[in-house]
Design a protein around this motif. Sequence first.
Motif, mmCIF file in Angstrom:
data_model
loop_
_atom_site.group_PDB
_atom_site.id
_atom_site.type_symbol
_atom_site.label_atom_id
_atom_site.label_comp_id
_atom_site.label_asym_id
_atom_site.label_seq_id
_atom_site.Cartn_x
_atom_site.Cartn_y
_atom_site.Cartn_z
ATOM 1 N N LEU A 135 -14.735 -7.539 35.252
ATOM 2 C CA LEU A 135 -16.114 -7.112 35.486
ATOM 3 C C LEU A 135 -17.096 -8.202 35.081
ATOM 4 O O LEU A 135 -18.071 -8.471 35.802
ATOM 5 C CB LEU A 135 -16.405 -5.822 34.728
ATOM 6 C CG LEU A 135 -17.842 -5.292 34.888
ATOM 7 C CD1 LEU A 135 -18.179 -5.057 36.358
ATOM 8 C CD2 LEU A 135 -18.042 -4.012 34.075
ATOM 9 N N ASN A 136 -16.841 -8.853 33.946
ATOM 10 C CA ASN A 136 -17.727 -9.945 33.526
ATOM 11 C C ASN A 136 -17.736 -11.075 34.555
ATOM 12 O O ASN A 136 -18.783 -11.669 34.847
ATOM 13 C CB ASN A 136 -17.292 -10.487 32.168
ATOM 14 C CG ASN A 136 -17.537 -9.506 31.034
ATOM 15 O OD1 ASN A 136 -18.209 -8.493 31.214
ATOM 16 N ND2 ASN A 136 -16.973 -9.793 29.870
ATOM 17 N N ALA A 137 -16.554 -11.392 35.091
ATOM 18 C CA ALA A 137 -16.457 -12.469 36.084
ATOM 19 C C ALA A 137 -17.251 -12.118 37.336
ATOM 20 O O ALA A 137 -18.039 -12.937 37.852
ATOM 21 C CB ALA A 137 -14.995 -12.731 36.428
ATOM 22 N N LEU A 138 -17.072 -10.907 37.830
ATOM 23 C CA LEU A 138 -17.777 -10.505 39.048
ATOM 24 C C LEU A 138 -19.285 -10.470 38.833
ATOM 25 O O LEU A 138 -20.061 -10.927 39.683
ATOM 26 C CB LEU A 138 -17.275 -9.133 39.497
ATOM 27 C CG LEU A 138 -15.828 -9.073 39.998
ATOM 28 C CD1 LEU A 138 -15.415 -7.631 40.224
ATOM 29 C CD2 LEU A 138 -15.653 -9.886 41.272
ATOM 30 N N ALA A 139 -19.705 -9.920 37.700
ATOM 31 C CA ALA A 139 -21.139 -9.836 37.423
ATOM 32 C C ALA A 139 -21.745 -11.225 37.248
ATOM 33 O O ALA A 139 -22.854 -11.497 37.725
ATOM 34 C CB ALA A 139 -21.380 -8.988 36.181
ATOM 35 N N THR A 140 -21.013 -12.108 36.579
ATOM 36 C CA THR A 140 -21.510 -13.476 36.373
ATOM 37 C C THR A 140 -21.682 -14.192 37.703
ATOM 38 O O THR A 140 -22.695 -14.863 37.949
ATOM 39 C CB THR A 140 -20.538 -14.255 35.466
ATOM 40 O OG1 THR A 140 -20.465 -13.614 34.183
ATOM 41 C CG2 THR A 140 -20.989 -15.696 35.283
ATOM 42 N N LEU A 141 -20.696 -14.075 38.593
ATOM 43 C CA LEU A 141 -20.756 -14.762 39.879
ATOM 44 C C LEU A 141 -21.771 -14.117 40.816
ATOM 45 O O LEU A 141 -22.390 -14.803 41.642
ATOM 46 C CB LEU A 141 -19.367 -14.776 40.520
ATOM 47 C CG LEU A 141 -18.350 -15.671 39.803
ATOM 48 C CD1 LEU A 141 -16.934 -15.378 40.282
ATOM 49 C CD2 LEU A 141 -18.680 -17.149 40.003
ATOM 50 N N ALA A 142 -21.966 -12.802 40.702
ATOM 51 C CA ALA A 142 -22.987 -12.138 41.511
ATOM 52 C C ALA A 142 -24.385 -12.522 41.036
ATOM 53 O O ALA A 142 -25.313 -12.660 41.843
ATOM 54 C CB ALA A 142 -22.807 -10.625 41.450
ATOM 55 N N HIS A 143 -24.528 -12.712 39.723
ATOM 56 C CA HIS A 143 -25.818 -13.112 39.155
ATOM 57 C C HIS A 143 -26.144 -14.563 39.522
ATOM 58 O O HIS A 143 -27.305 -14.909 39.776
ATOM 59 C CB HIS A 143 -25.773 -12.942 37.632
ATOM 60 C CG HIS A 143 -26.991 -13.442 36.925
ATOM 61 N ND1 HIS A 143 -27.024 -14.669 36.282
ATOM 62 C CD2 HIS A 143 -28.223 -12.880 36.755
ATOM 63 C CE1 HIS A 143 -28.215 -14.834 35.743
ATOM 64 N NE2 HIS A 143 -28.952 -13.777 36.011
ATOM 65 N N ASP A 144 -25.132 -15.395 39.587
ATOM 66 C CA ASP A 144 -25.291 -16.790 40.000
ATOM 67 C C ASP A 144 -25.723 -16.803 41.469
ATOM 68 O O ASP A 144 -25.163 -16.103 42.294
ATOM 69 C CB ASP A 144 -23.957 -17.521 39.832
ATOM 70 C CG ASP A 144 -24.059 -18.991 40.190
ATOM 71 O OD1 ASP A 144 -25.016 -19.643 39.764
ATOM 72 O OD2 ASP A 144 -23.158 -19.478 40.900
#
Length: 389
Positions: A135-144
């Motif tokens: 979840l952290n990975a997906l949220a980080t990449l979506a925020h980027d």
Amino acid sequence: MHRVIFAATALFLAASPAFAACGGSFGTFVSGLKAEAVQRGHDRATVDRFFASVRQDPKVIRADRAQGVFQLDFTTFARRLISQHRLNAGAANARKYDSIFDRIEAEYGVNRGVLLAFWAFETDYGAFQGDFNTLNALATLAHDCRRPDLFRPQIFSALELYENGDFDPARTTGAWAGEIGMVQMLPGDIIENGVDGDGDGHVTLKTSAPDALMSGARMLRHLGWRPGEPWLQEIDVPDGMDWSKTGLRTAMSPQQWQQMGVRPRSGRWLSDQPASVIIPQGRKGPAFLAYPNFSVYFEWNQSFTYVLTAAYFATRLEGAPVFDAGNPEPGLSDKQMIRLQRRLVARGHDVGEVDGILGAKTREAVQQVQQELGLPADAWPTPALLNRL
């Protein structure tokens, strides 16, 4: 899988007012995700629990920016990934899960070698599936703001998996790009193509090889895999052939290629379907015939070198010999490749991103400029070509 997201999902999100949201405060961004989840019909308390542990992960961004392995040439890359251990383990797993592969071949028409190769390259047959919080990975990449359209929809797919009892936002881990399990599938792909291969009522790609293999096979079939057809075959090419016809843009029947002097390196032609001659290191290096199923690999991963290596390894796991590396001309260093790409762009060619990686667009541009200069148009950039430009 590092795969592109289904077009239908992207079209749906394009209509959403929150689709383009990225950047800014991470907390504000997460608040936007939660609001959109509720708007989509998810229970507010469930949404709050799902996002309670989410954090931005700078290691994900560093991993996204540092994919230098794809700058290697095909022979170097293949020798690095295809080890005797992976060959031995592939044979052992083929025997261990023989009945599962029989089911896969009957239901989806995907060869066991194809899945074994992905299983090996993605996670070493499940031994290392990644330690990034998904979840952290997906949220980080979506925020980027580089590719929010790829990663934002995966967050809502992960929320759906959570509601089904198949995802733990605090504990589910995988690859830096959000893929989960033995064959590394994104949450959206699990929703769409997940198969309960072991019959326990859940799709558990991290611990169940039957679930992972059958889900991967179903996804390949969904992406256009043609049952029972080949994907790649090593060939011998004659000196002095029309190199401009090589590459994925040109497809002809094996009989037409044979009239040009192309021959299977061993055995017979595997199909009479139109196929492309690919020479990843130019006319003096290894050569392969890519059949229609080869194109499906690019739905799984968009790196030409990775795709060709995975496709070749699949043939090797099914008995093909070690490829003939030939004696290719030296290629370019990373810095030289960037210089070449810039010069190609200056001449009006589309190379995609100027990143020092010899991808499909750069190969096409190289082939075009070789034709313009009257050089053998084999799409392999050399220091001599760079000097000419």
